[in-house]
Enzyme design. Structure first.
Site, PDB file in Angstrom:
ATOM      1  N   CYS A   1      19.005   5.433  32.973  1.00 62.47           N
ATOM      2  CA  CYS A   1      17.659   5.970  32.750  1.00 62.47           C
ATOM      3  C   CYS A   1      16.630   5.173  33.558  1.00 62.47           C
ATOM      4  CB  CYS A   1      17.352   5.993  31.252  1.00 62.47           C
ATOM      5  SG  CYS A   1      15.817   6.832  30.810  1.00 62.47           S
ATOM      6  N   VAL A   2      15.599   4.623  32.918  1.00 65.88           N
ATOM      7  CA  VAL A   2      14.546   3.924  33.649  1.00 65.88           C
ATOM      8  C   VAL A   2      15.079   2.701  34.383  1.00 65.88           C
ATOM      9  CG1 VAL A   2      12.673   4.745  32.172  1.00 65.88           C
ATOM     10  CG2 VAL A   2      13.880   2.632  31.570  1.00 65.88           C
TER      11      VAL A   2
END
Length: 594
Positions: free
Chosen positions: A327-328
């Site tokens: 993800c991030v």
């Protein structure tokens, strides 16, 4: 409650007229409200909306409004007719798929009580009809650009989900039945659940006492071998005699706890990777407090990812590592690769794997609705005192993205029905929130989501060095979730347009979590591969081969193909036996901090 075998009295013509008028009036009020909101939208917020709102024919043209009202009236009467004559909703309203069949597919109304009782049958069908009309009115708007339409669509969808009859005691037959059965005890239990959630400032999804980190969740054996003000580095104990020479380091998202990849022995990606012969390290990010108020991208790349990579390389005396960014953390891993390339140090990372990670945010989905000026001002207001964002705000945002499943489902079951919360490790993790440094969080939303600077050559500078994604040549494995609502597959796909090195893209079944956490023994879902070089996700899917079950074996086969050598699992390969002594047992103290 009346016996279900006793038929309810049929409504009169006056009652039919009244309820049909109610449906029409409800739609008209909502259409007028949307128009009013659109007119009042400031120019900077409108993001390209026409300056002459009276020219918006959807609302200015009385004929369109009249036609919408007639259509709604006609379809409403069709629903009434189907309820009265017992046709089971088979009438085709206005030449379209009938509302009853759609209502039957809505799991909120799966219980037989919604169909057996004519009154509640009418309520659910009318609700579906009005909901469709309200959402359709947003799609039919003229003179409005797509970003603004998406905002209106999101707000309208949130409204219709909130107003579902299943969310209210008097319009939910299951709640009424349970209330009579328990003599109101369900409502008292539900009130206790609601007050407890209000007290903790967060909606509960599972029994919070059913799990404990380190006892029955996050239990893969290992040691914390390094601690910085930003992260703890966990090294896991080998379970094979031989291990790959190149170790694996996993960067989980700092907006969540790392143990989504170590929920329990059967679901744990970390344990599984260890069993494949990898020496596994995981970064456990610190939940932000006042000490991290001034943290920036430089801290998470230089003081986080690159520092951890160099630590592992030095500890094991190896040239490079395999890296995973989820993800991030995958977004920042891409930035890390670009920085290493710019500094002539790309060899430090042998391969990079991206779990549902985005680098190009031009089509990033509904989260783009939360990055405008008003969102930034709200972050400033709620973080002004301490300098960090309480993780409960982020949890609420993600819940809103799937409000029907993650908010209103629990309102109905736990507040109205008074049901006990089921023990579910994934939902426990989902509620185990992490605080975020306010300055860095705002910069991430602004620079990546809103301004999409990461894909602009030199648009992002780290440690004084401008970076360019298109310079990255590191072999990459990119996984996306077909039903991902946080990092949409078509957005993740865009990474293939920016990296220059060899790249394998894989589309997994399910979404942002289940699409990643899918162990082979579960035999769930599927994944798609396509070895042809194609330009679009649609072309990838069209020519893709479907495989049943987990994609993890495909990934480990790819890792093994990267010229891997093996050596004995001893010395520094055992946590605490190398130059870094063990600080404490996994999962460490940072993951327990609240």
């Amino acid at each position: 409650m009346a016996d279900q075998d006793t038929p309810l009295p049929l409504p009169t013509l006056e009652e039919i007229q009244h309820w049909t008028w109610v449906m029409g009036r409800a739609q008209q009020l909502m259409m007028e409200h949307v128009a009013k909101q659109a007119k009042e939208m400031p120019t900077t917020e409108a993001r390209g909306l026409t300056a002459h709102w009276p020219a918006m024919t959807m609302f200015a043209d009385p004929a369109k409004i009249a036609k919408a009202q007639v259509d709604l009236w006609t379809e409403g009467l069709s629903i009434w007719q189907s309820v009265l004559d017992g046709s089971g909703g088979k009438a085709d309203a206005a030449g379209k798929a009938d509302s009853r069949s759609k209502a039957d597919r809505d799991k909120r109304f799966n219980a037989p009580q919604w169909r057996e009782n004519p009154l509640f049958d009418l309520i659910r069908q009318s609700y579906i009809l009005i909901s469709d009309r309200l959402l359709g009115s947003v799609d039919a708007l003229e003179g409005i650009d797509e970003p603004a339409r998406e905002k209106l669509r999101f707000a309208t969808r949130a409204f219709v989900d909130a107003m579902a009859p299943s969310n209210f005691a008097l319009t939910n037959p299951q709640v009424l039945e349970r209330t009579f059965e328990t003599k109101g005890e369900n409502l008292l239990k539900g009130l206790e659940n609601m007050l407890r959630d209000i007290g903790q400032g967060q909606l509960s999804h599972t029994d919070a006492h059913a799990f404990e980190v380190g006892r029955n969740i996050a239990t893969t054996p290992g040691k914390v071998v390094k601690e910085t003000p930003l992260y703890q580095l966990i090294q896991y104990a080998p379970t094979t005699r031989q291990v790959f020479e190149t170790p694996l380091i996993v960067f989980p998202p700092w907006i969540n706890r790392y143990y989504i990849l170590d929920l329990n022995p059967k679901k744990s990606f970390i344990r599984w990777a260890v069993e494949q012969g990898l020496t596994v390290f995981v970064v456990s990010w610190k939940s932000a407090d006042e000490s991290l108020a001034d943290a920036t991208l430089d801290d998470y790349v230089l003081g986080g990812q690159i520092d951890a990579i160099d630590t592992v390389r030095d500890l094991l005396d190896v040239e490079s590592v395999h890296a995973i960014g989820y993800c991030v953390a995958g977004t920042t891993l891409a930035a890390t690769l670009a920085l290493l390339e710019a500094r002539g140090e790309a060899g430090k990372v042998a391969t990079a794997t991206f779990f549902t990670a985005q680098v190009d945010f031009s089509e990033a989905g509904d989260l783009n609705l939360f990055v405008d000026d008003s969102a930034m001002q709200l972050i400033d207001q709620i973080t002004a005192e301490k300098g960090y964002l309480d993780g409960r705000y982020m949890a609420a945002t993600f819940n809103l993205l799937r409000g029907r499943d993650l908010i209103w489902n629990y309102v109905a079951n736990n507040y109205l029905m008074g049901e006990d919360y089921p023990p579910f490790d994934l939902l426990y993790w989902n509620g185990d929130t992490t605080n975020l440094p306010a300055k860095w969080h705002k910069a991430y939303l602004r620079d990546f989501y809103r301004d999409n600077k990461l894909v602009v050559p030199g648009g992002i500078t780290i440690g004084g060095v401008p970076i360019t994604l298109s310079a990255v040549k590191t072999p990459a494995y990119v996984q996306a979730g077909r039903e991902d609502h946080i990092a949409p597959a078509h957005s993740v796909w865009k990474i293939t347009h920016h990296f220059q090195g060899p790249l394998r893209f894989l589309l997994a079944g399910s979404g942002h979590i289940a699409g990643v956490v899918n162990p082979p023994e579960a035999q769930k879902y599927q994944y798609w591969t396509n070895d042809e070089k194609v330009a679009t996700l649609e072309a990838f899917i069209e020519g893709a081969e479907e495989h049943k079950g987990s994609w993890w074996p495909d990934w480990i086969a790819w890792i093994r193909s990267q010229s891997e050598y093996e050596l004995a699992a001893d010395g520094a390969r055992i946590p605490g036996q190398g130059k870094l002594p063990a600080i404490e047992d996994a999962p460490g103290s940072y993951v327990r901090a609240r």
